[in-house]
Enzyme design. Structure first.
Site, PDB file in Angstrom:
ATOM      1  CE  LYS A  22      -1.776   1.675   3.985  1.00  0.00           C
ATOM      2  NZ  LYS A  22      -1.519   3.102   4.285  1.00  0.00           N
ATOM      3  CG  ASN A  23       2.158   2.851   3.506  1.00  0.00           C
ATOM      4  OD1 ASN A  23       1.016   3.199   3.179  1.00  0.00           O
ATOM      5  ND2 ASN A  23       2.508   2.641   4.768  1.00  0.00           N
ATOM      6  NE  ARG A  93      -2.149  12.418   7.670  1.00  0.00           N
ATOM      7  CZ  ARG A  93      -2.048  13.688   7.999  1.00  0.00           C
ATOM      8  NH1 ARG A  93      -3.091  14.319   8.467  1.00  0.00           N
ATOM      9  NH2 ARG A  93      -0.910  14.326   7.881  1.00  0.00           N
ATOM     10  CB  CYS A 117      -5.502  11.064  11.039  1.00  0.00           C
ATOM     11  SG  CYS A 117      -4.059  10.076  11.347  1.00  0.00           S
ATOM     12  NE  ARG A 122      -0.076  10.455   9.797  1.00  0.00           N
ATOM     13  CZ  ARG A 122      -0.478   9.421   9.065  1.00  0.00           C
ATOM     14  NH1 ARG A 122      -1.656   8.892   9.279  1.00  0.00           N
ATOM     15  NH2 ARG A 122       0.274   8.914   8.127  1.00  0.00           N
ATOM     16  CG  ASP A 306       2.862   1.490   9.429  1.00  0.00           C
ATOM     17  OD1 ASP A 306       2.375   2.325  10.205  1.00  0.00           O
ATOM     18  OD2 ASP A 306       3.189   1.755   8.255  1.00  0.00           O
ATOM     19  NE  ARG A 398      -7.236   4.507   4.990  1.00  0.00           N
ATOM     20  CZ  ARG A 398      -6.774   5.646   5.416  1.00  0.00           C
ATOM     21  NH1 ARG A 398      -7.224   6.162   6.528  1.00  0.00           N
ATOM     22  NH2 ARG A 398      -5.858   6.284   4.734  1.00  0.00           N
TER      23      ARG A 398
HETATM   24  N1  EPU Z   1       6.046  14.898  10.549  1.00  0.00           N
HETATM   25  C1  EPU Z   1       6.203  16.233  10.804  1.00  0.00           C
HETATM   26  N2  EPU Z   1       6.175  17.102   9.744  1.00  0.00           N
HETATM   27  C2  EPU Z   1       6.006  16.690   8.464  1.00  0.00           C
HETATM   28  C3  EPU Z   1       5.863  15.312   8.212  1.00  0.00           C
HETATM   29  C4  EPU Z   1       5.889  14.425   9.269  1.00  0.00           C
HETATM   30  O1  EPU Z   1       6.356  16.642  11.957  1.00  0.00           O
HETATM   31  O2  EPU Z   1       5.982  17.528   7.554  1.00  0.00           O
HETATM   32  C5  EPU Z   1       6.072  13.920  11.674  1.00  0.00           C
HETATM   33  C6  EPU Z   1       4.763  13.148  11.813  1.00  0.00           C
HETATM   34  O3  EPU Z   1       3.787  13.870  12.528  1.00  0.00           O
HETATM   35  C7  EPU Z   1       5.223  11.899  12.538  1.00  0.00           C
HETATM   36  C8  EPU Z   1       6.626  11.672  11.957  1.00  0.00           C
HETATM   37  O4  EPU Z   1       7.014  12.927  11.386  1.00  0.00           O
HETATM   38  O5  EPU Z   1       5.329  12.146  13.902  1.00  0.00           O
HETATM   39  C9  EPU Z   1       6.710  10.605  10.883  1.00  0.00           C
HETATM   40  O6  EPU Z   1       5.651  10.745   9.960  1.00  0.00           O
HETATM   41  P1  EPU Z   1       5.797  10.413   8.419  1.00  0.00           P
HETATM   42  O7  EPU Z   1       5.713  11.679   7.644  1.00  0.00           O
HETATM   43  O8  EPU Z   1       6.962   9.545   8.191  1.00  0.00           O
HETATM   44  O9  EPU Z   1       4.468   9.582   8.169  1.00  0.00           O
HETATM   45  P2  EPU Z   1       3.665   9.566   6.817  1.00  0.00           P
HETATM   46  O10 EPU Z   1       4.591   9.752   5.692  1.00  0.00           O
HETATM   47  O11 EPU Z   1       2.489  10.457   6.928  1.00  0.00           O
HETATM   48  C10 EPU Z   1       3.916   7.012   6.309  1.00  0.00           C
HETATM   49  C11 EPU Z   1       3.000   5.851   6.112  1.00  0.00           C
HETATM   50  C12 EPU Z   1       2.378   5.478   7.449  1.00  0.00           C
HETATM   51  C13 EPU Z   1       3.522   5.094   8.395  1.00  0.00           C
HETATM   52  C14 EPU Z   1       4.493   6.268   8.524  1.00  0.00           C
HETATM   53  C15 EPU Z   1       5.703   5.965   9.377  1.00  0.00           C
HETATM   54  C16 EPU Z   1       2.259   6.188   3.835  1.00  0.00           C
HETATM   55  C17 EPU Z   1       1.154   6.517   2.900  1.00  0.00           C
HETATM   56  N3  EPU Z   1       1.969   6.227   5.151  1.00  0.00           N
HETATM   57  O12 EPU Z   1       3.118   8.066   6.819  1.00  0.00           O
HETATM   58  O13 EPU Z   1       1.559   4.339   7.221  1.00  0.00           O
HETATM   59  O14 EPU Z   1       3.000   4.794   9.669  1.00  0.00           O
HETATM   60  O15 EPU Z   1       4.954   6.656   7.213  1.00  0.00           O
HETATM   61  O16 EPU Z   1       6.395   4.885   8.883  1.00  0.00           O
HETATM   62  O17 EPU Z   1       3.352   5.873   3.418  1.00  0.00           O
HETATM   63  C18 EPU Z   1      -0.142   2.802   7.739  1.00  0.00           C
HETATM   64  O18 EPU Z   1       0.141   2.209   6.679  1.00  0.00           O
HETATM   65  O19 EPU Z   1      -0.909   2.315   8.612  1.00  0.00           O
HETATM   66  C19 EPU Z   1       0.430   4.126   7.985  1.00  0.00           C
HETATM   67  C20 EPU Z   1      -0.070   4.990   8.862  1.00  0.00           C
END
Ligand code: EPU
Length: 419
Positions: A22-23, A93, A117, A122, A306, A398
């Site tokens: 998925k990711n 998101r 969320c 996030r 995850d 999802r």
């Molecule tokens: N963060 C910030 N600022 C930003 C971006 C992120 O402070 O601009 C913080 C977030 O709030 C969090 C941390 O950085 O505390 C890490 O978040 P990240 O941006 O890595 O998460 P994401 O990219 O939104 C992806 C996966 C998630 C997975 C996380 C961590 C996708 C579509 N989603 O989310 O997947 O948990 O990386 O590995 O790739 C899931 O599949 O269940 C899921 C939530």
């Protein structure tokens, strides 16, 4: 509303074929916006988030065809809008992933600002400041991010936190920027590497993906390719956890063992026999004692957030005390209260859970609060005595393709009902 009903207590046994990640598929579909002409993505999982992304691309005027094997072919020549609307962003998101490629290729993009969320606030500040550093003009107005740039300019960007989709967004922007971009403190997740591999096949010039420093030499244009999505490491880990928690044996086929090192290590620490081949992983827990393990989530190659909820469920049934620390998201412990409804013995102190394993848990009605929380409740239901009903399984859909069908094939007593 659909629910899963599980009669627990059957050890799982058999083989399961792992879906595409998925990711990985979500950024890959966003990357099709960068291709001149047609592009085909294969090994696409049939998931709600994939459908949402298809609707998002179609809303922008991209032609999207899905064939019988669920290969997705896009053609950007018909694109007519650069907007990701609130109605779609609020349900997924990851829609933010269209920001970087749309801006880089078309010079403008408007994406509804994702709100918080269930698992945390996030923010997307790192995505936005990175694009600004490349010369984009960004405003946030009436709930929308509006970005403009004639042509982005390569620069050095130091991200102040490791962010997976942030790294992916900036990577997709940098490939068409003028000059060299250096992304420091980049996410090393396998899904970032998969995206970089695809972009390189499309004609990009990226080195260092999978390390904290990614160097991108911008190019003028990218062409479409056929690309096969990498296997889902979290789905793989979840099926292996189902074998461990039920004291069964499951072989995951079409998996990528190299993406799961920290998770496999924890399964072995928990007492499982784990064997791997080039594209399979087998976990055998028959006649073995499930032991508690301590977990601290971390960016890759650390233990993935995850998989945290699934290991929490395992610890609830294991021998001993396990300490689970969540460091990535501030509110990713909602499954704890639900597991406690089934008799789990867990003390929660902020983002640390102290789990004292119990010989038995008992089926109960429980509610999924997010995707991975739903997986942990299903796992607990498979191992508990009696009947568990998991509500709000739209979260499960999802990220897990036909979960009940695949668990049934492994011998689980699980069914989907609609009421
Ligand atoms: N963060 C910030 N600022 C930003 C971006 C992120 O402070 O601009 C913080 C977030 O709030 C969090 C941390 O950085 O505390 C890490 O978040 P990240 O941006 O890595 O998460 P994401 O990219 O939104 C992806 C996966 C998630 C997975 C996380 C961590 C996708 C579509 N989603 O989310 O997947 O948990 O990386 O590995 O790739 C899931 O599949 O269940 C899921 C939530």
């Amino acid at each position: 509303m659909e629910k899963l009903i599980i009669e627990g207590g059957t050890p799982l046994n058999g083989e399961v074929v792992i879906s595409g990640a998925k990711n990985a598929v979500l950024p890959l579909l966003a990357a099709t916006l960068l291709a001149d002409g047609k592009m085909t993505i294969k090994n696409v999982p049939r998931l709600r988030d994939v459908n949402t992304t298809i609707r998002l691309l179609q809303g922008m005027g991209v032609s999207v065809k899905v064939n019988d094997d669920y290969h997705i072919t896009t053609d950007t020549s018909t694109i007519s809008s650069y907007v990701a609307p609130y109605e779609l962003v609020k349900t997924m998101r990851a829609s933010i992933l269209v920001l970087g490629p749309t801006l880089a290729r078309y010079g403008e993009a408007e994406v509804s600002l994702p709100g918080g969320c269930a698992i945390g606030s996030r923010p997307v500040n790192i995505h936005l400041s990175g694009l600004e550093a490349m010369g984009a003009e960004i405003t946030v107005h009436e709930g929308f991010i509006r970005a403009r740039a004639e042509r982005l300019k390569g620069t050095r960007i130091v991200m102040d936190k490791v962010t997976v989709t942030g790294t992916e967004n900036l990577l997709m922007a940098a490939v068409l920027a003028e000059g060299t971009s250096i992304l420091e403190h980049a996410a090393c997740e396998p899904e970032v590497v998969d995206l970089a591999n695809c972009l390189n096949q499309m004609g990009a010039n990226i080195i260092g993906a999978g390390t904290p420093t990614i160097v991108v030499q911008g190019v003028e244009r990218l062409h479409g390719v056929n690309y096969t999505v990498l296997p889902d490491r979290i789905e793989t880990g979840t099926f292996l956890a189902a074998a461990a928690i039920t004291r069964g044996r499951v072989k995951t086929l079409g998996a990528a063992p190299g993406t799961l090192d920290s998770v496999l290590q924890k399964f072995r620490e928990a007492g499982a026999a784990v064997e791997t081949g080039e594209d399979w992983i087998e976990l055998d827990m028959r006649s073995r004692t499930l032991k508690s393990v301590d977990i601290t989530t971390d960016p890759h190659p650390g233990f993935p957030t995850d998989m945290q909820a699934q290991f929490m469920a395992m610890n609830a049934f294991a021998q001993g005390i396990g300490v689970v620390v969540e460091t990535i998201f501030e509110n990713r412990m909602m499954h704890v209260a639900e597991l406690m409804r089934m008799g789990a013995n867990i003390r929660l102190e902020g983002n640390t859970a102290i789990v004292a394993g119990m010989p038995d848990l008992y089926g109960a009605p429980v509610m999924a609060t997010d995707l991975r929380a739903s997986a942990s409740l299903i796992l607990a239901g498979l191992a508990a005595k009696g009947k568990t009903t998991v509500d709000r399984i739209y979260h499960t859909d999802r990220g897990y393709e036909k979960i009940e069908v695949r668990l049934q094939q492994l011998g689980a007593k699980i069914e989907r009902v609609n009421n």
